[in-house]
Design a protein around this motif. Sequence first.
Motif, PDB file in Angstrom:
ATOM      1  N   VAL A 233       0.866  -1.413  -0.120  1.00 28.84           N
ATOM      2  CA  VAL A 233       0.169   0.033  -0.034  1.00 28.84           C
ATOM      3  C   VAL A 233       0.891   1.387   0.060  1.00 28.84           C
ATOM      4  O   VAL A 233       0.736   2.113  -0.696  1.00 28.84           O
ATOM      5  CB  VAL A 233      -0.977   0.018   1.271  1.00 28.84           C
ATOM      6  CG1 VAL A 233      -1.785   1.382   1.242  1.00 28.84           C
ATOM      7  CG2 VAL A 233      -1.971  -1.368   1.154  1.00 28.84           C
ATOM      8  N   LEU A 234       1.919   1.185   0.861  1.00 33.06           N
ATOM      9  CA  LEU A 234       2.500   2.460   0.994  1.00 33.06           C
ATOM     10  C   LEU A 234       3.696   2.953   0.051  1.00 33.06           C
ATOM     11  O   LEU A 234       3.870   3.987  -0.358  1.00 33.06           O
ATOM     12  CB  LEU A 234       3.340   2.656   2.289  1.00 33.06           C
ATOM     13  CG  LEU A 234       2.570   2.524   3.689  1.00 33.06           C
ATOM     14  CD1 LEU A 234       3.486   2.240   4.812  1.00 33.06           C
ATOM     15  CD2 LEU A 234       1.793   3.556   3.559  1.00 33.06           C
ATOM     16  N   PHE A 237       2.233   1.505  -3.983  1.00 32.71           N
ATOM     17  CA  PHE A 237       1.105   2.266  -4.422  1.00 32.71           C
ATOM     18  C   PHE A 237       0.001   1.314  -4.873  1.00 32.71           C
ATOM     19  O   PHE A 237      -0.673   1.661  -5.811  1.00 32.71           O
ATOM     20  CB  PHE A 237       1.556   3.266  -5.068  1.00 32.71           C
ATOM     21  CG  PHE A 237       1.901   4.433  -4.582  1.00 32.71           C
ATOM     22  CD1 PHE A 237       2.821   4.300  -3.503  1.00 32.71           C
ATOM     23  CD2 PHE A 237       1.923   5.934  -5.258  1.00 32.71           C
ATOM     24  CE1 PHE A 237       3.682   5.374  -2.893  1.00 32.71           C
ATOM     25  CE2 PHE A 237       2.451   6.857  -4.566  1.00 32.71           C
ATOM     26  CZ  PHE A 237       3.496   6.738  -3.379  1.00 32.71           C
ATOM     27  N   ASN A 239      -3.489   0.000  -4.641  1.00 34.47           N
ATOM     28  CA  ASN A 239      -4.609   0.333  -4.028  1.00 34.47           C
ATOM     29  C   ASN A 239      -5.366  -0.874  -3.224  1.00 34.47           C
ATOM     30  O   ASN A 239      -5.311  -1.919  -3.665  1.00 34.47           O
ATOM     31  CB  ASN A 239      -5.636   1.045  -5.107  1.00 34.47           C
ATOM     32  CG  ASN A 239      -5.234   2.385  -5.203  1.00 34.47           C
ATOM     33  OD1 ASN A 239      -4.456   3.106  -4.656  1.00 34.47           O
ATOM     34  ND2 ASN A 239      -5.705   2.723  -6.372  1.00 34.47           N
ATOM     35  N   GLN A 257      -3.395   9.578  -1.120  1.00 34.94           N
ATOM     36  CA  GLN A 257      -2.536   9.958  -0.134  1.00 34.94           C
ATOM     37  C   GLN A 257      -2.939   9.932   1.259  1.00 34.94           C
ATOM     38  O   GLN A 257      -2.377   9.561   2.308  1.00 34.94           O
ATOM     39  CB  GLN A 257      -2.182  11.480  -0.787  1.00 34.94           C
ATOM     40  CG  GLN A 257      -1.063  12.026   0.247  1.00 34.94           C
ATOM     41  CD  GLN A 257       0.161  11.444  -0.347  1.00 34.94           C
ATOM     42  OE1 GLN A 257       0.490  10.566  -1.201  1.00 34.94           O
ATOM     43  NE2 GLN A 257       1.326  12.253   0.020  1.00 34.94           N
ATOM     44  N   ARG A 260      -3.055   6.320   2.465  1.00 34.48           N
ATOM     45  CA  ARG A 260      -1.836   5.854   2.913  1.00 34.48           C
ATOM     46  C   ARG A 260      -1.267   6.320   4.114  1.00 34.48           C
ATOM     47  O   ARG A 260      -0.780   5.607   5.142  1.00 34.48           O
ATOM     48  CB  ARG A 260      -0.793   6.088   1.802  1.00 34.48           C
ATOM     49  CG  ARG A 260      -0.775   5.348   0.575  1.00 34.48           C
ATOM     50  CD  ARG A 260       0.212   5.476  -0.263  1.00 34.48           C
ATOM     51  NE  ARG A 260       0.314   6.692  -0.864  1.00 34.48           N
ATOM     52  CZ  ARG A 260      -0.483   6.705  -2.154  1.00 34.48           C
ATOM     53  NH1 ARG A 260      -1.127   5.963  -2.637  1.00 34.48           N
ATOM     54  NH2 ARG A 260      -0.318   8.103  -2.742  1.00 34.48           N
ATOM     55  N   THR A 263      -3.249   4.458   6.686  1.00 28.82           N
ATOM     56  CA  THR A 263      -2.826   3.170   7.030  1.00 28.82           C
ATOM     57  C   THR A 263      -1.428   3.260   7.837  1.00 28.82           C
ATOM     58  O   THR A 263      -1.351   2.429   8.801  1.00 28.82           O
ATOM     59  CB  THR A 263      -2.052   2.615   5.604  1.00 28.82           C
ATOM     60  OG1 THR A 263      -3.237   2.722   4.596  1.00 28.82           O
ATOM     61  CG2 THR A 263      -1.669   1.188   5.715  1.00 28.82           C
TER      62      THR A 263
ATOM     63  N   GLY B 138       7.782   4.012   3.634  1.00 29.08           N
ATOM     64  CA  GLY B 138       6.569   4.425   3.272  1.00 29.08           C
ATOM     65  C   GLY B 138       6.375   5.981   3.494  1.00 29.08           C
ATOM     66  O   GLY B 138       5.849   6.728   2.666  1.00 29.08           O
ATOM     67  N   ASN B 142       6.000   9.012   0.657  1.00 32.59           N
ATOM     68  CA  ASN B 142       5.052   9.479   0.457  1.00 32.59           C
ATOM     69  C   ASN B 142       5.213  11.449   0.661  1.00 32.59           C
ATOM     70  O   ASN B 142       4.588  11.960  -0.104  1.00 32.59           O
ATOM     71  CB  ASN B 142       3.521   9.367   1.369  1.00 32.59           C
ATOM     72  CG  ASN B 142       3.091   7.910   1.098  1.00 32.59           C
ATOM     73  OD1 ASN B 142       2.410   7.917  -0.133  1.00 32.59           O
ATOM     74  ND2 ASN B 142       3.459   7.011   1.436  1.00 32.59           N
TER      75      ASN B 142
END
Lengths: 293, 312
Positions: A233-234, A237, A239, A257, A260, A263, B138, B142
């Motif tokens: 997920v992080l 990417f 989904n 965003q 994430r 999460t 992560g 991001n």
Amino acid sequence: MKIKLSLEDRIYNIINIILATLVLCITLYPFLYVIVASLSSPESVNSGSVWLFPIGINLNAYNVVLKDKQIWSGYFNTIWYTLIGTVINLIMTTLAAYPLSRRTFNGRRIIMPIIAFTMFFGGGMIPTYILIKNLGMLDSRWVMVIPGAISTWNLIIMRSFFENIPESLHEAAIIDGANDLYILVRIVVPLSKPVMAVMTLFYAVGHWNSFFDALLYLNSSQLYPLQMILRKVLIQFDNMEQMKAIGTFEDRESIGQTVRYATIIVSTLPILLVYPFLQKYFASGVMIGAIKG
Amino acid sequence: MEHTFKSHFSKRDKLSKIFNRDKYLWMMILFPLIYYIVFKYIPMYGLIISFENFSPYRGILKGPWVGFKYFIEFFNSTFFWRLMRNTFLLNVYSIIFGFPAPIILALIVNGITAKFYKKSVQTISYLPHFVSTVVVVGMVVNFLSPTTGLINHVLSFFGQKPINFMIMPRWFRTIYIASGIWQEVGWSSIIYLAALSGVDSGLYEAAKVDGANKIQQTIFITLPSILPTIIIMLILRMGNMLSVGAEKVLLMYNPLTYEVADVINTYVYRIGIGNSEFSYGSAVGLFQSAINFILVASVNKISKKVSEISLW
């Protein structure tokens, strides 16, 4: 007697406080941002207007995360690996540390070098993989808890702790007719609560965060620990199932965003919650390791 | 002299007596011993496959022998220098920037006079150590996102164009090392703080009487006092020159950044597990283990000479 601080010393103290505060901010800000962003509306996060307080508070991201089946199965698996793994770690480490801590034990001089050597040389990734494959452990739950049953470093810490238990206790117990098994269970382990607590924490945190073993040895996604799901997920990417139901591609990208960030919070919350209670043990663990090592 | 008069029988008798005394200890250590033999020594034996054309169907000793073929293949491949350079540079940079960081932090924390604040800074600074590598990477990915990431919002606020950090080779090392410092600086500083707490406070009192200010005290008392710890930590760190954990690089890199990010461990993973080239992957791994072992052994020797502290 209190010596009055000179001007230079006062400046020194002020600069020091400023630097310390800076460290504090740099450490905490990423966490704060993740929390704030996870609570904000996707539009405000994507446009960059969120930085200290949530804007357009909404919990949609959490809704998506908490409805996701993978997150829950990852949670379940991680808890399983952590609980079972830590119990195995503690039992095995204690079983090795106690005999090796007995100065009179005649196997000590042969076994200790055999164990210590593995800290400096090993077969490496591929031969270990082939072994695990030949043992039929690939893609089973046990592969996450058995191959790492003992950390030699922790074993040495525990052995040093046992060695510091007064010899007279052993002698008294032996005179009373106790055998080593009895001494270990009834005398040594109860006296070793600090080191046991530290070992539990170290091993448990290790299992909770472990990712590479799963990547190497697990194929079935229903066995994946939380960290494997997080990677998907992080970082990749990919989904979540829940999100695939969301209308257009743009909508998905837009909410991505915040999902994430949510999460990260959902997966890191347990450690953030227990941390204040455990941190004193963490430090003492490093001390035990540092002084003896 | 004495034992020459004893019969063979009594010697065996003595042995069984000793074993009898320790039988519970032997029972306890049996499982750990089996563990070490199976999971540590059998893989060492498995290294034999580096010298043969291994196939999982034939078994370890049945493959046709090829000698050093896979090692020579590796040394001659274009990957060899790239992997050596990347592994070496990541280590050198992390020593230059990462090694002093916890020492500086320890000095800062040690210099805080307010007890509560001191404790808070310390406690909070090692929090990131307990967050998993996956989450840390992560967060990095991001935050650095070119469209929605925090860093690029800040950059655009200052009128800069967004940068797609994660696919740019020249940013890889900086990101890798900076995030590593963020995660580990507090935790690594604990050992220096322990050393600092052992410094004799009488030295500071004497220095104060002599009129030394705080900066002078730091330079002439604090630093020399923890110098042995610093040297030992540095020597130990040097022994790890050829191992960069595969875990974090694997999470951070992508085909666009392979040229700077690929290290020996990730290469072994990709080739050995990904492409099932077991013998070749194992040979590359053995090369790394051997160099590491030599490094640790020589560093240990130096450390024994310099500080009388050694690992064995």
